[in-house]
Design a protein around this motif. Structure first.
Motif, short mmCIF file in Angstrom:
data_model
loop_
_atom_site.label_atom_id
_atom_site.label_comp_id
_atom_site.label_asym_id
_atom_site.label_seq_id
_atom_site.Cartn_x
_atom_site.Cartn_y
_atom_site.Cartn_z
N ILE A 70 -4.25 -5.50 -13.17
CA ILE A 70 -3.71 -4.43 -12.32
C ILE A 70 -2.43 -4.88 -11.62
N VAL A 71 -2.48 -6.07 -11.02
CA VAL A 71 -1.33 -6.55 -10.26
C VAL A 71 -0.13 -6.79 -11.17
N SER A 72 -0.38 -7.24 -12.40
CA SER A 72 0.71 -7.53 -13.34
C SER A 72 1.31 -6.28 -13.95
N SER A 73 0.59 -5.18 -13.89
CA SER A 73 1.11 -3.91 -14.41
C SER A 73 2.02 -3.27 -13.36
N ASP A 74 2.48 -2.07 -13.65
CA ASP A 74 3.32 -1.35 -12.69
C ASP A 74 2.50 -0.36 -11.88
N GLN A 75 1.17 -0.49 -11.95
CA GLN A 75 0.30 0.49 -11.30
C GLN A 75 0.49 0.51 -9.78
N LEU A 76 0.70 -0.65 -9.18
CA LEU A 76 0.85 -0.73 -7.73
C LEU A 76 2.30 -0.66 -7.30
N GLY A 77 3.20 -0.92 -8.23
CA GLY A 77 4.60 -1.05 -7.87
C GLY A 77 4.90 -2.45 -7.38
N GLU A 78 5.90 -2.59 -6.54
CA GLU A 78 6.26 -3.90 -5.99
C GLU A 78 5.29 -4.28 -4.88
N ILE A 79 4.71 -5.47 -4.97
CA ILE A 79 3.75 -5.94 -3.96
C ILE A 79 4.51 -6.33 -2.70
N ILE A 80 4.19 -5.70 -1.58
CA ILE A 80 4.86 -5.97 -0.32
C ILE A 80 4.08 -6.99 0.51
N ASN A 81 2.78 -6.76 0.66
CA ASN A 81 1.96 -7.65 1.48
C ASN A 81 0.57 -7.78 0.88
N VAL A 82 0.00 -8.96 1.00
CA VAL A 82 -1.36 -9.24 0.55
C VAL A 82 -2.15 -9.83 1.71
N SER A 83 -3.35 -9.30 1.94
CA SER A 83 -4.30 -9.88 2.89
C SER A 83 -5.52 -10.35 2.10
N HIS A 84 -5.79 -11.63 2.13
CA HIS A 84 -6.87 -12.22 1.34
C HIS A 84 -7.77 -13.00 2.29
N ARG A 85 -9.07 -12.68 2.25
CA ARG A 85 -10.04 -13.33 3.15
C ARG A 85 -11.09 -14.10 2.35
N GLU A 86 -11.31 -15.33 2.76
CA GLU A 86 -12.42 -16.14 2.26
C GLU A 86 -13.46 -16.18 3.37
N ASN A 87 -14.44 -15.29 3.28
CA ASN A 87 -15.49 -15.20 4.29
C ASN A 87 -16.65 -16.09 3.87
N PHE A 130 -3.61 -15.25 4.65
CA PHE A 130 -4.89 -15.74 4.14
C PHE A 130 -5.76 -16.17 5.32
N VAL A 131 -7.03 -15.78 5.28
CA VAL A 131 -7.99 -16.13 6.33
C VAL A 131 -9.21 -16.79 5.70
N MET A 132 -9.57 -17.94 6.25
CA MET A 132 -10.86 -18.56 5.94
C MET A 132 -11.64 -18.64 7.24
N GLN A 133 -12.87 -18.17 7.22
CA GLN A 133 -13.71 -18.30 8.42
C GLN A 133 -15.15 -18.52 7.99
N GLY A 134 -15.83 -19.39 8.69
CA GLY A 134 -17.18 -19.80 8.31
C GLY A 134 -18.27 -19.17 9.14
N HIS A 135 -18.07 -17.94 9.57
CA HIS A 135 -19.04 -17.26 10.45
C HIS A 135 -19.33 -15.86 9.94
N SER A 136 -19.49 -15.74 8.64
CA SER A 136 -19.73 -14.44 8.01
C SER A 136 -21.21 -14.22 7.74
N HIS A 137 -21.60 -12.95 7.66
CA HIS A 137 -22.99 -12.62 7.32
C HIS A 137 -23.24 -12.79 5.83
N GLU A 138 -22.16 -12.86 5.02
CA GLU A 138 -22.32 -13.05 3.58
C GLU A 138 -21.12 -13.81 3.03
#
Length: 423
Positions: A143-160, A306-314
C-alpha cells in the motif's frame, strides 16, 4: 526435488528450539539441523533428540563447534546478543553461510564489521528481521509503495509492550540490564526501525530521542516488598507483577517456557524461588528504559514519530500514515489495515492472512528466504546484513540522542563511525 539444506545451530534456547527448530521439523524437505552447540546440557540434549543429531555433532560451546572442520553449509546463530560478533565472524571465516538473530551486534562499529566481513568472504549473512516476511507488513508495504496514499507526510508508529512482557524480558529477563546486553531501542525496537526504513524507503536525515526508566525501581516498590515475590510479599494480591500470577498458571507456553526447562508446577516453583524470574520487579538490576520516543526527519521530507512504552494492556504495534491522498491506520494484533480516502470518503479495510508461525508468519518467512539464498535461488534476500545495517545504525543513533540530548545528524554520525574504524 532439491535435498534439504543442512544447518548447524548455535544456541538452543527459545528462538533456536521453539521457532526455527520447529520449522525444520515441519518442513524436513527444506531444511534439517545436523549439529548443535549449546552450553546448557538439558537444552542441548533436548534439541539433539528432536532433530536426531548424533553425539559427535553436539558441542557445549560455539567455539567447540567452530573448531572442527565445517560440518554443513549453513549456520543459524541464536546466541545472546553479546556473543553475536565473535561467533559470527568465526562462522564466516570457517565458510558457513549465516542466519543471525537480531540485533547483529551490541556496538555500531561491530555491525559494520560484520557486514564487511561477510562481503569480503563472499558468504551470506542474513539477519532475522522477520517482520519483513509477515503478510501483515508485506501488505502494508504494498500500500505504502503504491500511489494509493499519495506522498507520505507523517508517520506515527507505536511499539506498545505489554506490562507483563516488559517485566518478563526487560526487567527480570535477559535484556533487563543494558550494560550486559543492548539498549531497549536496539534489543526490542530494531524491528521497528527496520520496518520503518523498509516501508518508507528513505534514510533518516536527523533524529532526536527522549526516554527513561521511570517505574521499575526500588523507589516504587510497595511498602515491605521483599527481594523475591515468594518471600511473603504484602502486595501479592494487588501487584500485577507478582511472579506466581504469571508463571504458576496452567499455561506453560512462552513466556513461562523461558524460566526453566522443567515446566512441571514443582519445577516452575523452584525457578521462582531461586531464579531471576522470581525477583520483585522493583528489586532487580535492570536498566532498560520503560518508555522512549524518537522523532525523525527523513531525507525525503517525511517526519516520523516513534513511541516505545512498556505499560500496555497488550502487545501490539499500531501505526498511522497521513499522506496527501489518504490516511492509513493499522493494528498488527487486529490484523487490520484501514485507508480513508480524502476524495471519495471511502474507507477500505484489509485483513492480511493470518499465520500460526511466530511473528505473524515472519519466522517461517525468514527461514524460507535463507534456505533459498543458500541454494542460490535468491541472490538479494530482504534482510541481508547490508540491508539491515541502516536500521541498526538508526537505533544506535537514537540511543545516543537519548543519552546526550542532542539532535543527531545521520550523515555526520555515519562519517564519525567510519572515521573511528580507520583510527
Amino acid at each position: 526435488m532439491s535435498r534439504p539444506v543442512e544447518l548447524a545451530l548455535l544456541g538452543a534456547g527459545g528462538r533456536g528450539y521453539y521457532a526455527y527448530g520447529e520449522f525444520a521439523l515441519q518442513h524436513p524437505q527444506l531444511v534439517r539441523f545436523t549439529a548443535v552447540a549449546e552450553p546448557d546440557l538439558v537444552r542441548r540434549e533436548r534439541f539433539a533428540r528432536a532433530h536426531d543429531i548424533p553425539a559427535e555433532r553436539c558441542f557445549d560451546s560455539w567455539q567447540a563447534l567452530l573448531a572442527v572442520p565445517q560440518l554443513c553449509e549453513g549456520l543459524l546463530n541464536t546466541t545472546m546478543d553479546q556473543m553475536h560478533l565473535a561467533s559470527t565472524l568465526a562462522a564466516l571465516q570457517k565458510g558457513y553461510h549465516v542466519l543471525l538473530e537480531k540485533p547483529m551486534a551490541t556496538r555500531p562499529e561491530d555491525c559494520v564489521r560484520l557486514v564487511d566481513a561477510a562481503e569480503q568472504a563472499g558468504q551470506i549473512l542474513q539477519i532475522c528481521h522477520v517482520m519483513r516476511y509477515a503478510p501483515f507488513w508485506q501488505a502494508l508495504k504494498q500500500i505504502v509503495s503504491s500511489d494509493q496514499l499519495g506522498e507520505i507526510i507523517n508517520v506515527s508508529h507505536r511499539e506498545n509492550v505489554a506490562y507483563w512482557h516488559m517485566a518478563h524480558s526487560f526487567v527480570r529477563g535477559n535484556w533487563g540490564n543494558t550494560e550486559r546486553t543492548s539498549p531497549m531501542i536496539l534489543a526490542k525496537c530494531c524491528h521497528d526501525m527496520d520496518i520503518l526504513y523498509w516501508l518508507l524507503g528513505s534514510p533518516v536525515k536527523r533524529l532526536s530521542s527522549f526516554g527513561a526508566l521511570t517505574h521499575f525501581g526500588a523507589e516504587n516498590a510497595p511498602a515491605g516488598a521483599p527481594e523475591r515475590c515468594m518471600d511473603g510479599c504484602p502486595a501479592a494480591d494487588s501487584c500485577p507483577y507478582y511472579a506466581p500470577r504469571q508463571y504458576l498458571t496452567e499455561s506453560t507456553g512462552w513466556p513461562v517456557s523461558a524460566i526453566t526447562e522443567d515446566l512441571s508446577y514443582e519445577g516452575r516453583l523452584q525457578a521462582l524461588q531461586h531464579g531471576p524470574y522470581g525477583r520483585c520487579v522493583y528489586h532487580c538490576d535492570n536498566s532498560a528504559v520503560d518508555h522512549q520516543v524518537v522523532a525523525m526527519e527523513l531525507e525525503n521530507g517525511t517526519t516520523v514519530d516513534f513511541v516505545m512504552q512498556g505499560h500496555s494492556h497488550e502487545n501490539v504495534r499500531t501505526m498511522r500514515y497521513d499522506a496527501t491522498k489518504a490516511t492509513l491506520r493499522a493494528s498488527e494484533s487486529a490484523w487490520l489495515i484501514e485507508t480513508h480516502d480524502y476524495l471519495t470518503g471511502n474507507v477500505n479495510r484489509l485483513e492480511p492472512g493470518r499465520s500460526e508461525s511466530g511473528h505473524g508468519g515472519g519466522d517461517a518467512g525468514v527461514m524460507k528466504a535463507f534456505i533459498a539464498a543458500v541454494r542460490g535461488e535468491d541472490t538479494e534476500p530482504l534482510t541481508s546484513a547490508r540491508a539491515s545495517l541502516e536500521s541498526h545504525l538508526m537505533s544506535f543513533a537514537a540511543e545516543e540522542a537519548r543519552r546526550t540530548g542532542r539532535v543527531i545528524d545521520m550523515q555526520e554520525y555515519k562519517a564519525q563511525l567510519r572515521a573511528s574504524q580507520k583510527d
